[in-house]
Design a protein around this motif. Structure first.
Motif, short mmCIF file in Angstrom:
data_model
loop_
_atom_site.label_atom_id
_atom_site.label_comp_id
_atom_site.label_asym_id
_atom_site.label_seq_id
_atom_site.Cartn_x
_atom_site.Cartn_y
_atom_site.Cartn_z
N VAL A 113 0.88 -1.29 -0.09
CA VAL A 113 -0.05 0.04 0.14
C VAL A 113 1.00 1.22 -0.01
N TYR A 114 2.16 1.24 0.17
CA TYR A 114 3.22 2.30 0.25
C TYR A 114 3.83 2.42 -1.12
N PRO A 115 3.98 3.63 -1.52
CA PRO A 115 4.53 3.83 -3.14
C PRO A 115 5.92 3.26 -3.23
N CYS A 116 6.74 3.10 -2.19
CA CYS A 116 8.10 2.91 -2.26
C CYS A 116 8.15 1.40 -2.41
N PHE A 117 7.22 0.67 -2.16
CA PHE A 117 7.22 -0.78 -2.32
C PHE A 117 6.26 -1.37 -3.81
N ARG A 118 6.20 -0.46 -4.53
CA ARG A 118 5.32 -1.06 -5.61
C ARG A 118 6.08 -2.06 -6.38
N THR A 119 5.49 -2.95 -7.12
CA THR A 119 6.17 -4.01 -7.68
C THR A 119 6.89 -3.43 -9.11
N CYS A 120 7.50 -4.58 -9.59
CA CYS A 120 8.73 -4.17 -10.72
C CYS A 120 7.56 -3.99 -12.03
N ILE A 121 8.25 -3.23 -12.84
CA ILE A 121 7.44 -2.96 -14.18
C ILE A 121 7.34 -4.20 -14.90
N VAL A 164 5.81 -8.16 -4.00
CA VAL A 164 4.96 -7.26 -3.19
C VAL A 164 3.72 -6.94 -4.04
N VAL A 165 2.83 -8.10 -4.18
CA VAL A 165 1.65 -8.21 -4.80
C VAL A 165 0.58 -9.00 -4.26
N PRO A 166 0.39 -9.07 -2.57
CA PRO A 166 -0.32 -10.11 -2.18
C PRO A 166 -2.05 -10.20 -2.83
N GLY A 167 -2.37 -9.05 -3.41
CA GLY A 167 -3.68 -8.99 -3.85
C GLY A 167 -3.81 -9.64 -5.15
N TRP A 168 -2.70 -10.01 -5.71
CA TRP A 168 -2.70 -11.03 -7.15
C TRP A 168 -3.19 -12.25 -6.82
N LYS A 169 -3.09 -12.75 -5.56
CA LYS A 169 -3.67 -14.02 -5.04
C LYS A 169 -2.74 -15.15 -5.92
N ILE A 170 -1.46 -15.59 -6.07
CA ILE A 170 -0.90 -16.52 -6.65
C ILE A 170 0.05 -17.00 -6.02
N GLY A 171 -0.21 -18.46 -5.80
CA GLY A 171 0.93 -19.23 -5.06
C GLY A 171 1.16 -20.59 -5.45
N TRP A 172 1.85 -21.54 -4.75
CA TRP A 172 2.03 -22.76 -5.36
C TRP A 172 2.58 -23.73 -4.04
N ILE A 173 2.13 -25.04 -4.39
CA ILE A 173 2.60 -26.12 -3.71
C ILE A 173 3.49 -26.99 -4.60
N ALA A 174 4.69 -27.19 -3.99
CA ALA A 174 5.56 -27.97 -4.79
C ALA A 174 5.94 -29.15 -3.84
N LEU A 175 6.15 -30.44 -4.73
CA LEU A 175 6.17 -31.42 -4.07
C LEU A 175 7.45 -32.01 -4.54
N ASN A 176 8.79 -31.94 -3.26
CA ASN A 176 10.06 -32.39 -3.45
C ASN A 176 9.91 -33.79 -2.87
N ASP A 177 9.87 -34.82 -3.77
CA ASP A 177 9.58 -36.10 -3.16
C ASP A 177 10.34 -37.04 -4.14
N PRO A 178 11.51 -37.18 -4.55
CA PRO A 178 12.03 -38.20 -5.45
C PRO A 178 11.88 -39.55 -5.28
N GLU A 179 11.52 -39.94 -4.13
CA GLU A 179 11.29 -41.42 -3.83
C GLU A 179 9.69 -41.93 -4.05
N GLY A 180 8.85 -40.68 -4.29
CA GLY A 180 7.54 -40.95 -4.56
C GLY A 180 6.62 -41.48 -3.54
N VAL A 181 7.04 -40.97 -2.20
CA VAL A 181 6.34 -41.35 -1.03
C VAL A 181 4.87 -40.63 -0.96
N LEU A 182 4.85 -39.54 -1.60
CA LEU A 182 3.57 -38.80 -1.39
C LEU A 182 2.50 -39.33 -2.39
#
Length: 421
Positions: free
Chosen positions: A81-89, A282-300
């Motif tokens: 919400v503060y101008p000095c923390f605006r995301t990159c162009i 610095v874009v929490p309003g864009w609402k994009i994230g991820w789950i990454a499965l680090n599981d080389p043995e295939g346990v999950l």
């Protein structure tokens, strides 16, 4: 709207009532004697009591227009919400290009569109020995939805999960909502907030499903070392549980300790990594994230955790397809200069606040943070009059000065207070 209100239009601030609101009609019976057969569910009642949002709302309710001072909301970690923390162009241009192309107007698959999942895998693979594929990535509506999906996927009768203390309250809220029993292990302030691994072993049992690690750590502001994370992985393997690691602040580090992803130790224990662009870009309003499965043995896969994640994604809202389509460009053009500038401002703010706190003996900074957006301070109650605890102090500060800080109680560290930097 005044200039002051416009400057803080996106902040959560109280709407002061100017007159008494009309009373609503009883919910159970109207004037004609009809008995209504519905009512609000209380499923979220317990979970909602431990959210930061609830605490901040309560403090804002104690602010008053009669104080004649600008409300300073320094209790929530959203710098956008503060101008000095605006995301990159580059990030803005990527979204604009997708918007104008019309390529982000349709629904996407539950796991996320393939180009975005591939881009996340490539972004994370720069620091990982066991490489991820797009099939290991699931896109979510922010990191918080990632928490929700993972917890729902692990919930079963009698299951418990190990959470850090201090910690981010959303984990407690979602565990309570999913029916997971919460067990707490301590972070050790005299050891750079490292995890008390003996304590972890002491509270785990045959019903424990996972250990949550937040690194870089919110709210403590530390960054865990390679050696400590290896010990965490070895402890989890010994207990037969997975590690869930929240790394959403991986691009918000302004100290000397380098960031080490927990996924480096996936050969020891299965690791679910939660991440996103909300903090780094610095874009929490864009609402994009991820789950990454680090599981080389295939346990999950063999334990059907992957299947459960997919099923939960099928019944939850998708992140914006526009932002998904822009994500490859956003990640590929990650600007180190942008991150460096943002983190330099945060480092300057930390130094400034710690210097000013030297003149306020009742508020002490035990250790400068090296990451995230909070400064954890300790209250010296012996130097304060008529103050019972940190919540009492923050309530009176809001009431008398329209100044909102976050008390330590919601993050389970007594007689402390968090200041947003």
């Amino acid at each position: 709207m005044s200039e002051e209100q416009q400057a803080h239009a996106n902040l959560v601030v109280p709407a002061f009532r100017t007159e008494e609101e009309p009373k609503t009609q009883t919910q159970t019976q109207n004037g004609h004697g009809t008995v209504w057969r519905f009512g609000g569910s209380d499923k979220a009642a317990k979970a909602s009591t431990v959210t930061l949002r609830g605490v901040i709302y309560m403090l804002f309710d104690n602010c008053s227009k009669d104080v004649k001072k600008t409300i300073l909301p320094l209790g929530h970690g959203d710098p956008s919400v503060y101008p000095c923390f605006r995301t990159c162009i580059d990030a803005e241009d990527a979204v604009v290009d997708v918007l104008r192309s019309g390529k982000g107007n349709s629904y996407g698959p539950g796991a996320g569109i393939l180009p975005a999942r591939r881009a996340v895998a490539d972004y994370l693979n720069r620091d990982l020995p066991s490489k991820l594929t797009p099939d290991d990535i699931f896109l979510t509506a922010g990191c918080n939805q990632g928490i929700e999906i993972v917890f729902e996927s692990l919930a079963r009768p009698n299951a418990n999960i190990l959470l850090p203390r201090p910690g981010f309250p959303h984990y407690d809220a979602r565990a309570a909502y999913s029916g997971l029993e919460i067990r707490k292990f301590d972070l050790l302030p005299n050891q750079e907030w490292e995890i008390d691994l003996q304590g972890v072993e002491a509270i785990a049992d045959e019903n424990t499903v996972a250990l949550v690690v937040i690194n870089p750590n919110n709210p403590c502001g530390n960054v865990y070392s390679h050696d400590h994370l290896r010990k965490v992985a070895e402890t989890a393997r010994k207990l037969g549980i997975m590690v869930i690691t929240d790394e959403v602040y991986d691009q918000t580090i302004f100290g000397d300790n380098p960031f080490v992803p927990m996924g480096k130790f996936a050969s020891i224990v299965p690791v679910m990594t939660l991440g996103g662009i909300s903090k780094g870009w610095v874009v929490p309003g864009w609402k994009i994230g991820w789950i990454a499965l680090n599981d080389p043995e295939g346990v999950l896969e063999s334990t059907k955790v992957v299947q459960s994640i997919k099923q939960n994604l099928d019944i939850t809202p998708d992140p914006s397809t526009i932002i998904q389509a822009a994500l490859p460009t956003i990640l590929e053009k990650a600007d180190k200069k942008f991150f460096a500038k943002k983190n330099k401002i945060l480092r300057h703010n930390v130094d400034l606040v710690c210097d000013r706190l030297k003149d306020i003996p009742c508020v002490v900074c035990p250790k400068k943070p090296e990451s995230c957006t909070y400064l954890l301070t300790k209250l010296e109650l012996s130097l304060l009059e008529n103050i019972k605890d940190d919540t009492d102090f923050c309530v009176k500060l809001a009431r008398e000065e329209n100044l909102v800080f976050l008390p330590g109680k919601p993050i389970e560290i007594k007689i402390h207070m968090n200041l947003v930097i």
